[in-house]
Write an enzyme that holds these catalytic residues in place. Structure first.
Site, short mmCIF file in Angstrom:
data_model
loop_
_atom_site.label_atom_id
_atom_site.label_comp_id
_atom_site.label_asym_id
_atom_site.label_seq_id
_atom_site.Cartn_x
_atom_site.Cartn_y
_atom_site.Cartn_z
N GLN A 1 0.98 -1.39 -0.18
CA GLN A 1 -0.04 0.06 0.03
C GLN A 1 0.89 1.38 -0.05
O GLN A 1 2.08 1.18 0.41
CB GLN A 1 -0.89 0.02 1.18
N HIS B 1 -10.83 4.59 19.45
CA HIS B 1 -10.27 3.64 20.09
C HIS B 1 -10.79 3.28 21.43
O HIS B 1 -10.81 2.14 22.20
CB HIS B 1 -8.83 3.94 20.22
N ASP C 1 -0.98 1.07 13.96
CA ASP C 1 -0.58 2.35 14.40
C ASP C 1 -0.22 2.56 15.83
O ASP C 1 0.24 3.55 16.38
CB ASP C 1 -1.57 3.35 13.94
N ASP D 1 -0.15 -7.39 11.93
CA ASP D 1 -0.54 -6.48 10.69
C ASP D 1 0.31 -6.84 9.74
O ASP D 1 1.64 -7.26 9.75
CB ASP D 1 -0.14 -5.25 11.26
N ASP E 1 -0.92 -11.94 7.43
CA ASP E 1 -2.31 -11.51 7.00
C ASP E 1 -3.16 -12.31 8.28
O ASP E 1 -2.57 -13.27 8.77
CB ASP E 1 -2.61 -12.56 5.90
N ALA E 2 -3.98 -11.62 8.62
CA ALA E 2 -4.76 -12.04 9.76
C ALA E 2 -5.44 -13.33 9.61
O ALA E 2 -5.47 -14.13 10.48
CB ALA E 2 -5.86 -10.92 10.11
N ASP F 1 -9.35 -4.37 14.38
CA ASP F 1 -8.96 -3.15 13.51
C ASP F 1 -8.64 -3.01 12.30
O ASP F 1 -7.28 -2.73 12.06
CB ASP F 1 -8.25 -2.30 14.70
#
Length: 514
Positions: free
Chosen positions: A248, A278, A302, A322, A356-357, A374
């Site tokens: 990305q 959050h 983040d 992530d 990857d989740a 998230d």
């Protein structure tokens, strides 16, 4: 002796032409990958953009092959001219898309025109090269050589693009670099076969090649400035960080004390109001668990969700998964982000994993008290699988007895059916208790979440057990109430891997607002 020299010259010419086939095939595929990738960044829905690219490109190649029958005379001149034009068009494909996105609403039409142009020129290459080689071999051998090397070049391009080209150069510079390679290919053929061209053609090709090379070199030399300038035009605030990764484009913007993170142009948070999001994501589910020790964060690179989780003394382990390590590294080392996330990703209780989740959940044996998702919105089919019934079943399998799961679920106002599809999909995964809720986040608007647990205990409004900036018992209770315009107006279907309806709902919902 004369025959041997003639044969050696013919063999060298054949090798030059064969090498040209390989490089030409590589460059053409790179252009199409760049066009579809850039269009996906700007328009979303990568499946649609790549599908359009493949279909239009193949049709345009067929058109180019058909048009080649009308090219007669000096085929070498025609081939070199095609390479120069293709290099110029391919080199400018990404800059033109940037311009279109920054200053017009014509990204999709320009994308299609670029695909058509590159496809037609590529379609001209193979017949021209085949005819140029017709004196070297019989037709059957000729065609097999040309096509096999053209396809080999395509294979090299598709492997190199995600693993080398994109990470090293990014889309903008890749476009210019491969345009220059294409032009160099044309000029190489011009130099090598110069004796076969008359003086006027040589002068025309030399002048054209020099001009387009100079133009692309100038653009390449100022590409960093152009990208920065055009990036600033794409965002309302000043761009303070930009990085292209294999996954990305990461952008940070800042205006006064408002720091914003964008991934592929999609806002991830604003430092002015991210605490509302959050608080809702973390403290509502955590208030329902008596003693959470082991927490899994899916996404959240983040570090903001981890910051909130670290407020709980009972939590001993936080595993953050992530996909893009560049996001985590930025959040771990950038002073602006570490101040915002309170250096959470450097806390010894936080373990980060680049994966990857869904792959992580499939491969791990770990069990968790709380799992929080998230993840980016389901704006393409790849992301939509992370909002599917099958994904939520995987989540449930990794929860301890009495475990709790909460996912962000996009906006119940802007994408109402997508939000309720997430709710229905979580229910279909077999959770005993499923409860949707929502909060107002000014930079996002109305935003939704889905709470689920493996026990029958309902979600009960409680005051958070730790300090918060937004959430209290009153706002908690309000979060559970949905006005009429936030409820689905028709039956909403469960999203699955086979039928990712959440993606269609999401794109239809956001289409008007985008």
């Amino acid at each position: 002796m004369t025959t041997d020299v003639s044969d050696n010259r013919a063999n060298r010419q054949k090798r030059v032409l064969i090498g040209s086939i390989l490089i030409a095939g590589l460059c053409s595929i790179i252009y199409e990958l760049l066009i579809s990738t850039t269009a996906s960044y700007f328009l979303g829905d990568s499946i649609r953009q790549f599908s359009i690219t493949i279909g239009v490109y193949m049709a345009a190649m067929g058109l180019g092959s058909w048009l080649s029958r009308w090219i007669n005379g000096n085929l070498l001149f025609a081939f070199i001219a095609v390479e120069l034009v293709l290099g110029l068009l391919g080199g400018l494909c990404v800059p033109l898309l940037y311009l279109a996105y920054a200053y017009t609403d014509l990204v999709q039409p320009i994308m299609i025109l670029l695909i058509l142009g590159v496809g037609v020129l590529t379609g001209l290459e193979v017949p021209l090269l085949t005819r140029l080689l017709e004196n070297q071999d019989i037709l059957a051998k000729n065609l097999s050589n040309v096509l096999s090397l053209d396809y080999l070049g395509a294979l090299v391009a598709t492997i190199a693009f995600p693993f080398a080209v994109l990470p090293w150069l990014g889309v903008f510079q890749s476009s210019l670099v491969f345009g220059l390679i294409n032009i160099a290919l044309g000029l190489l053929n011009l130099w090598y076969f110069a004796p076969q061209l008359d003086l006027s053609r040589k002068r025309l090709l030399t002048l054209s090649g020099t001009m387009v090379t100079g133009f692309l070199v100038v653009l390449l030399s100022i590409s960093q400035w152009l990208v920065a300038d055009w990036s600033n035009s794409l965002y309302s605030d000043r761009v303070v960080y930009r990085k292209q990764t294999p996954y990305q484009t990461i952008v940070l913007t800042q205006y006064k004390d408002d720091l914003r993170l964008f991934l592929n142009g999609n806002l991830q948070f604003s430092s002015v109001d991210e605490y509302r999001y959050h608080d809702a994501l973390v403290h509502i589910p955590l208030s329902q668990h008596p003693d959470p020790e082991n927490v899994l964060l899916l996404g959240a690179g983040d570090g903001m969700a981890a910051r909130e989780l670290l407020k709980y003394d009972s939590i001993r382990h936080i595993t953050l998964v992530d996909l893009d390590p560049a996001v985590v590294n930025l959040a771990r080392h950038d002073s602006r982000l570490t101040e915002l996330n309170r250096n959470s990703l450097n806390d010894p209780r936080v373990k980060t994993i680049s994966s990857d989740a869904m792959v992580y959940l499939r491969d791990t044996d770990s069990q968790y008290d709380v799992i929080l998702a998230d993840l980016p919105d389901p704006n393409n089919v790849s992301l939509a699988r992370l909002y599917s019934r099958e994904f939520y079943r995987l989540v449930r399998q990794h929860l301890n007895a009495g475990g709790i799961f909460t996912t962000q679920a996009t906006s119940p106002y802007f994408a109402t059916n997508a939000f309720w599809s997430v709710d229905h999909s979580v229910k279909a995964a077999g959770f005993t208790t499923v409860t949707p809720y929502h909060v107002q986040v000014p930079s996002f608007g109305e935003w939704g979440f889905v709470f689920a647990r493996t026990s029958a205990q309902p979600l009960t409004p409680k005051a958070p057990l730790v300090d918060t900036r937004y959430l209290d018992k009153t706002s908690f209770r309000e979060a559970l109430t949905f006005a009429r315009d936030l409820k689905p107006q028709a039956d909403v279907r469960v999203s699955s891997l086979d039928n990712p309806t959440v993606h269609d709902y999401y794109m239809n919902g956001w289409q008007y607002w985008h």
